[in-house]
Design a protein around this motif. Structure first.
Motif, PDB file in Angstrom:
ATOM      1  N   UNK A 188       0.853  -1.195   0.000  1.00  0.00           N
ATOM      2  CA  UNK A 188       0.000   0.000   0.000  1.00  0.00           C
ATOM      3  C   UNK A 188       0.887   1.242   0.000  1.00  0.00           C
ATOM      4  N   UNK A 189       1.908   1.172  -0.860  1.00  0.00           N
ATOM      5  CA  UNK A 189       2.910   2.225  -0.925  1.00  0.00           C
ATOM      6  C   UNK A 189       2.533   3.333  -1.888  1.00  0.00           C
ATOM      7  N   UNK A 190       3.488   4.244  -2.108  1.00  0.00           N
ATOM      8  CA  UNK A 190       3.261   5.421  -2.946  1.00  0.00           C
ATOM      9  C   UNK A 190       4.376   5.559  -3.971  1.00  0.00           C
ATOM     10  N   UNK A 191       4.002   5.727  -5.239  1.00  0.00           N
ATOM     11  CA  UNK A 191       4.996   6.027  -6.262  1.00  0.00           C
ATOM     12  C   UNK A 191       5.482   7.463  -6.067  1.00  0.00           C
ATOM     13  N   UNK A 192       6.787   7.674  -6.160  1.00  0.00           N
ATOM     14  CA  UNK A 192       7.362   8.996  -5.979  1.00  0.00           C
ATOM     15  C   UNK A 192       7.479   9.715  -7.315  1.00  0.00           C
ATOM     16  N   UNK A 193       7.557  11.045  -7.251  1.00  0.00           N
ATOM     17  CA  UNK A 193       7.715  11.844  -8.457  1.00  0.00           C
ATOM     18  C   UNK A 193       6.531  11.681  -9.382  1.00  0.00           C
ATOM     19  N   UNK A 194       6.801  11.503 -10.666  1.00  0.00           N
ATOM     20  CA  UNK A 194       5.745  11.368 -11.673  1.00  0.00           C
ATOM     21  C   UNK A 194       5.374   9.922 -11.942  1.00  0.00           C
ATOM     22  N   UNK A 195       5.840   9.009 -11.090  1.00  0.00           N
ATOM     23  CA  UNK A 195       5.508   7.599 -11.286  1.00  0.00           C
ATOM     24  C   UNK A 195       6.372   6.963 -12.353  1.00  0.00           C
ATOM     25  N   UNK A 196       5.782   6.141 -13.226  1.00  0.00           N
ATOM     26  CA  UNK A 196       6.541   5.392 -14.216  1.00  0.00           C
ATOM     27  C   UNK A 196       7.108   6.316 -15.295  1.00  0.00           C
ATOM     28  N   UNK A 197       8.409   6.240 -15.479  1.00  0.00           N
ATOM     29  CA  UNK A 197       9.088   6.924 -16.578  1.00  0.00           C
ATOM     30  C   UNK A 197       9.412   5.864 -17.617  1.00  0.00           C
ATOM     31  N   UNK A 198       8.931   6.037 -18.863  1.00  0.00           N
ATOM     32  CA  UNK A 198       9.058   5.006 -19.889  1.00  0.00           C
ATOM     33  C   UNK A 198      10.100   5.369 -20.947  1.00  0.00           C
ATOM     34  N   UNK A 199      10.582   4.339 -21.639  1.00  0.00           N
ATOM     35  CA  UNK A 199      11.540   4.585 -22.715  1.00  0.00           C
ATOM     36  C   UNK A 199      10.934   5.481 -23.787  1.00  0.00           C
ATOM     37  N   UNK A 200       9.638   5.347 -24.005  1.00  0.00           N
ATOM     38  CA  UNK A 200       8.971   6.170 -24.996  1.00  0.00           C
ATOM     39  C   UNK A 200       8.906   7.636 -24.613  1.00  0.00           C
TER      40      UNK A 200
END
Length: 309
Positions: A188-200
């Motif tokens: 039940x955690x929290x993604x930091x910053x903007x979350x997932x950063x993708x190669x695209x």
């Protein structure tokens, strides 16, 4: 692909590529065996490097493992080294050729010029016919560029203070997103910053290899706070982009000390009796960074980054 119009044109293969990375970084991934083993060779190949001496008359012994299980032994001798400018080596095992790799800084980019020069026109023709060498070189450079982007391009540092931090750094073969969604639900955690950063999300540029729609979805960087303030960080490192993950080697304890001196002290102490996988040094992404495996087989990464005011 560019061929030079001169008296060697009928016995050489040449490729030039503008890489979207500073020259210090390109030189590092070309001359450090911990990096070059991950991107060297045509598509589908992996590598084992037993010796790589970046010095005149230094030996470079490399075994390439083909996708069909065939091993290809390569022995070369470095003939000329000019830091950040030129590498020349002679390939001693068949096929025989001299490779010259030139590097030219273009601000935050690097112009790479790579020549393979064969003793005769006939030997070039035979090598192209037997090994598809021209296409292999093109794939090799494309894998180099993909490695530069996928392994080192980082989103803006998420830390907002100089306070020391310990995180766990994970590599996945393409399953980072599903793994971190699972971990988020469990803790039940929290993604930091903007979350997932993708190669695209990487801005395209001239000469950048074309990513498939699936590769664009791969995760470049993610941070998840789980419990007790601890943070998991991760990136995708699929074999299709030149990476070779081994179970146990895909997880590091990541230390971010408060000072450069403390980073150095910890690195020296932890590496005693162990193996340094990347020397502690100033890196292109504005960090003092190194990695090692200690004498008990535990993997560590250390990063010190001085916050800019």
């Amino acid at each position: 692909m560019t061929t030079t119009a001169n008296d060697t044109a009928d016995r050489e293969i040449v490729i030039s590529r503008l890489l979207n990375a500073p020259i210090e970084l390109v030189w590092e991934v070309w001359t450090n065996p911990a990096h070059i083993k991950n991107w060297w060779g045509p598509d589908g190949f992996s590598n084992t490097i037993s010796k790589m001496q970046i010095q005149p008359e230094g030996e470079w012994n490399l075994t390439m493992h083909g996708p069909d299980g065939t091993d290809y032994r390569n022995e070369s001798i470095f003939k000329e080294i000019i830091v950040h400018k030129k590498l020349v080596y002679e390939h001693k095992t068949g096929p025989k050729f001299t490779a010259t790799i030139q590097f030219e800084s273009k601000g935050n980019q690097t112009q790479l010029h790579w020549q393979m020069l064969f003793p005769t026109k006939e030997e070039l023709i035979q090598t192209v016919k037997t090994f598809n060498a021209a296409e292999g070189l093109k794939q090799n450079v494309t894998k180099l560029e993909a490695y530069l982007q996928a392994k080192f391009a980082r989103q803006q540092e998420l830390k907002t203070s100089q306070k020391a931090r310990v995180t766990t750094y994970l590599n996945f073969p393409g399953t980072t997103e599903v793994a971190f969604i699972f971990y988020k639900e469990v803790f039940q955690g929290t993604f930091l910053g903007d979350g997932f950063k993708r190669l695209g999300d990487i801005k395209g540029h001239e000469g950048m290899p074309t990513l498939s729609e699936e590769e664009k979805k791969l995760i470049l960087h993610i941070e998840l706070e789980i419990m007790g303030g601890h943070v998991l960080t991760a990136t995708d490192a699929p074999e299709s982009m030149g990476f070779k993950l081994i179970q146990g080697d895909n997880m590091h304890i990541h230390l971010e000390p408060e000072s450069r001196a403390e980073t150095q002290r910890l690195f020296i102490a932890l590496s005693a009796g162990g193996k340094i996988t990347m020397p502690l040094e100033d890196m292109f992404f504005d960090a003092y960074y190194g990695s090692l495996t200690d004498q008990y087989g535990i993997n560590w990464m250390l990063t010190y980054r001085e916050l800019k005011q």
